[in-house]
Design a protein around this motif. Structure first.
Motif, PDB file in Angstrom:
ATOM      1  N   ALA A 292      28.242 100.676  38.310  1.00 60.91           N
ATOM      2  CA  ALA A 292      29.203  99.651  38.732  1.00 60.91           C
ATOM      3  C   ALA A 292      30.486  99.784  37.907  1.00 60.91           C
ATOM      4  CB  ALA A 292      28.598  98.261  38.541  1.00 60.91           C
ATOM      5  N   SER A 295      36.800  96.192  39.195  1.00 60.47           N
ATOM      6  CA  SER A 295      37.875  96.342  40.182  1.00 60.47           C
ATOM      7  C   SER A 295      38.487  94.965  40.384  1.00 60.47           C
ATOM      8  CB  SER A 295      37.296  96.882  41.492  1.00 60.47           C
ATOM      9  OG  SER A 295      38.289  96.891  42.492  1.00 60.47           O
ATOM     10  N   CYS A 300      31.935  95.851  40.511  1.00 56.66           N
ATOM     11  CA  CYS A 300      31.652  96.290  41.892  1.00 56.66           C
ATOM     12  C   CYS A 300      30.910  97.630  41.929  1.00 56.66           C
ATOM     13  CB  CYS A 300      32.955  96.478  42.665  1.00 56.66           C
ATOM     14  SG  CYS A 300      33.966  94.994  42.735  1.00 56.66           S
ATOM     15  N   PHE A 302      30.682 100.821  44.643  1.00 55.66           N
ATOM     16  CA  PHE A 302      31.316 101.346  45.855  1.00 55.66           C
ATOM     17  C   PHE A 302      30.435 102.398  46.516  1.00 55.66           C
ATOM     18  CE2 PHE A 302      34.874  99.586  43.502  1.00 55.66           C
ATOM     19  CZ  PHE A 302      35.610  98.972  44.509  1.00 55.66           C
ATOM     20  N   PRO A 315      32.927  96.964  48.704  1.00 59.59           N
ATOM     21  CA  PRO A 315      31.991  97.093  47.585  1.00 59.59           C
ATOM     22  C   PRO A 315      30.898  96.028  47.610  1.00 59.59           C
ATOM     23  CG  PRO A 315      33.937  95.915  46.860  1.00 59.59           C
ATOM     24  CD  PRO A 315      34.133  96.201  48.333  1.00 59.59           C
ATOM     25  N   ILE A 317      29.658  93.298  45.322  1.00 57.12           N
ATOM     26  CA  ILE A 317      30.193  92.585  44.155  1.00 57.12           C
ATOM     27  C   ILE A 317      29.026  91.994  43.363  1.00 57.12           C
ATOM     28  CG2 ILE A 317      31.685  90.708  43.367  1.00 57.12           C
ATOM     29  CD1 ILE A 317      33.316  91.135  45.973  1.00 57.12           C
ATOM     30  N   LYS A 320      31.565  88.239  39.952  1.00 57.25           N
ATOM     31  CA  LYS A 320      32.899  87.898  40.451  1.00 57.25           C
ATOM     32  C   LYS A 320      33.928  87.933  39.321  1.00 57.25           C
ATOM     33  CE  LYS A 320      30.511  84.507  42.916  1.00 57.25           C
ATOM     34  NZ  LYS A 320      30.378  83.162  43.409  1.00 57.25           N
TER      35      LYS A 320
END
Length: 589
Positions: A292, A295, A300, A302, A315, A317, A320
């Motif tokens: 991870a 971002s 995130c 991807f 992505p 998440i 947050k």
């Protein structure tokens, strides 16, 4: 007791040996299938002949020459371009069924040679919210898969991942703190006599009042949001209030699951809150390993193949940008717990197909992190939507989601009417009991007889019909057999392998003998619908047998006993098969 080798397995082994004798160095699957022209047809010779550059009919003739007929195989002949038609001896059918019959607990169904540990995540209601028709499929499908896996010897750990955490609890806890008696029961909260209906109406009333205040009062909204922070920080008073909601909801959940005739045990309920202590570490492990990345402040993951309509990557998440955790962090922590603490080899998630993308991303993230691998698999048993008769998602006339309890009550009412109409000598109490068993069975069977990933129409008229592919049809077949066995007087079910069999007896016997392999297939593929289809065919073949072969008026005592034996083993198979679907088979209807 030793497992019973099914007739199809015996024939398969003999044909495989014959193929090896005709074509040394070759191991081949004869591709055996049930057939209309004989008992079985083997279709594997064609592919073998192509490989060996031989004439398929010639090769088939050579294979036939190697088969010893007598005990199991009565006759074998070449058909068409190189198929083999196999007919079994009547004796072998009855002897095999007698061996299954002697194994009263398992009917000759073997246990897995190398059982693993499976964690199955199903029946996931939300705290402080009513269960609706969408919760039905996860519960019913999950419960049947649990029964199938346990019966075949798997070590199964049940998990009910209830929604018991999140921002809405700030609003509910704050409201309860300011209105402390809103969840009080008439007889006090500890009273187990509180009905699920009362618990739910308390929660529902409180939820609506809290929501109204939250939407209209800015100061309350601010206090509620502060309360979320207290909850996540583990403030003891806030946690105690939160626990009240969980306890009240459980009274309600247990009442619904009891109505569904399903066992849900308290230790198996490990909700979202159960993984709170793992969330920060899960994020740290993913970030440190590079799985991870940060971002725009969020953590995130991807994926090359997952993009939004604008072509940009979408992505997963995990955390947050404000530091809060979403579902992904909880689901990934749950995987870590299930793999490393519970030592699972398989993780099954019985979850709505609409969440497939989320789970695909979660599983791929766990695989990249090394938590899932070739030895530890995760699988989403995705299910489709429940539709109304009009083919649209099932809603009330007002457009609201249908309450699960209302649906089950209506099914029981309809089924009770059917039972009352047919009942010969049942008391009102018995009609009520059978009505519940038939009604709940009808709802479960309609769900389980459809492949899980397909949508299905919720049509109560069809579900409680005595005709067609319904559980009521199967329950009546079972009850009819029990009635015959009660009327048999001095005659007892007994196998007579020396007798020749009527065509309908052979068809029924061969199908009963396929029970073990059907259970194994349904368990391996997490496919209860395959067992449901088998049971419907079993009831249909029994009906045909019953029409063509008099049981109690057969011409000799031996034939009466043999037909009673066929009735009894059919009933036992129906009873065991329906139990694996979570459905009762009443003795009288």
């Amino acid at each position: 007791m030793a497992p019973v080798t099914s007739l199809s397995d015996s024939v398969n082994q003999q044909l495989a040996s014959a193929i090896s004798a005709a074509l040394p160095e070759t191991t081949a699957d004869p591709l055996l299938r049930r057939s209309d022209r004989a008992d079985f047809q083997a279709n594997g010779i064609l592919a073998l002949a192509k490989k060996a550059k031989a004439n398929p009919r010639d090769l088939a003739t050579q294979v036939v020459a190697q088969v010893v007929t007598g005990d199991v195989i009565k006759d074998i002949e070449v058909s068409g371009p190189g198929f083999l038609n196999v007919t079994l001896t009547d004796r072998s059918i009855i002897e095999n069924l007698a061996a299954r019959y002697a194994d009263t607990d398992r009917l000759g169904v073997p246990r897995a040679e190398r059982p693993g540990t499976t964690v199955i995540d199903y029946a996931q209601p939300n705290v402080a919210k009513e269960m609706h028709v969408g919760h039905l499929r996860s519960a019913v499908i999950g419960d049947s898969v649990v029964q199938l896996l346990e019966f075949t010897g798997e070590n199964v750990i049940r998990r009910h991942h209830i929604g018991d955490w999140g921002t809405q609890f700030g609003m509910l806890i704050q409201y309860l703190d300011e209105h402390p008696h809103e969840l009080d029961h008439k007889a006090g909260i500890e009273d187990t006599a509180v009905s699920g209906e009362e618990a739910m109406s308390n929660l529902d009333r409180l939820y609506k009042a809290a929501r109204k205040l939250f939407d209209s009062d800015e100061e309350f909204k601010t206090r509620a949001r502060r309360r979320v922070v207290d909850l996540q920080a583990g403030d003891p008073h806030t946690l105690a209030m939160w626990q009240k909601f969980v306890d009240e909801s459980k009274i309600y959940f247990f009442s619904v699951f009891e109505k569904l005739d399903m066992e849900v045990r308290d230790p198996d309920i490990v909700g979202e809150s159960g993984y709170n202590d793992m969330l920060a570490e899960t994020c740290r492990l993913l970030e440190e390993s590079g799985v991870a990345v940060r971002s725009e402040g969020a953590l995130c993951v991807f994926f090359d193949d997952i993009k939004g309509p604008d072509g940009k990557p979408v992505p997963l998440i995990v955390q947050k940008s404000d530091g809060g955790y979403g579902y992904a962090a909880t689901d990934l922590s749950a995987i870590r717990d299930r793999v490393f603490n519970l030592k699972a080899n398989s993780l099954i998630y019985v979850v709505d197909a609409r969440q497939s993308l989320h789970f695909r991303m979660v599983f791929e993230t766990a695989r990249r992190a090394g938590w899932l691998n070739d030895d530890v698999k995760a699988y989403q048993l995705a299910f489709g939507t429940v539709l109304g008769k009009d083919g649209k998602p099932f809603k009330t006339r007002e457009g609201e989601t249908v309450r699960l309890v209302d649906l089950l009550d209506e099914a029981i009412d309809r089924a009770s009417a059917v039972v009352r109409e047919k009942a010969q000598d049942l008391s009102e109490e018995e009609i009520a009991e059978r009505g519940a068993q038939v009604g709940i069975g009808a709802v479960k069977y309609a769900d389980l007889s459809t492949s899980a990933n397909r949508d299905y129409k919720f049509d109560l008229d069809q579900m409680v019909s005595l005709n067609g592919d319904t559980s009521v049809y199967l329950q009546y077949a079972y009850a009819r057999i029990q009635s015959i066995l009660r009327k048999a007087g001095e005659s007892r079910p007994q196998a007579h392998p020396e007798l020749d069999l009527h065509e309908a007896e052979r068809a029924l016997g061969l199908h009963v003998d396929a029970f073990a392999e059907t259970v194994a297939e349904a368990a391996t593929e997490y496919a209860p619908h395959k067992l449901a289809a088998y049971l419907y065919q079993l009831a249909s073949l029994y009906t045909s047998f019953y029409d063509k072969c008099p049981v109690l008026k057969a011409e000799t005592p031996e034939r009466i006993e043999n037909r009673l034996f066929l009735c009894d083993i059919t009933a036992r198979t129906l009873h065991q098969g329906m139990a694996l679907l979570g459905i009762r088979t009443p003795e009288r209807l």
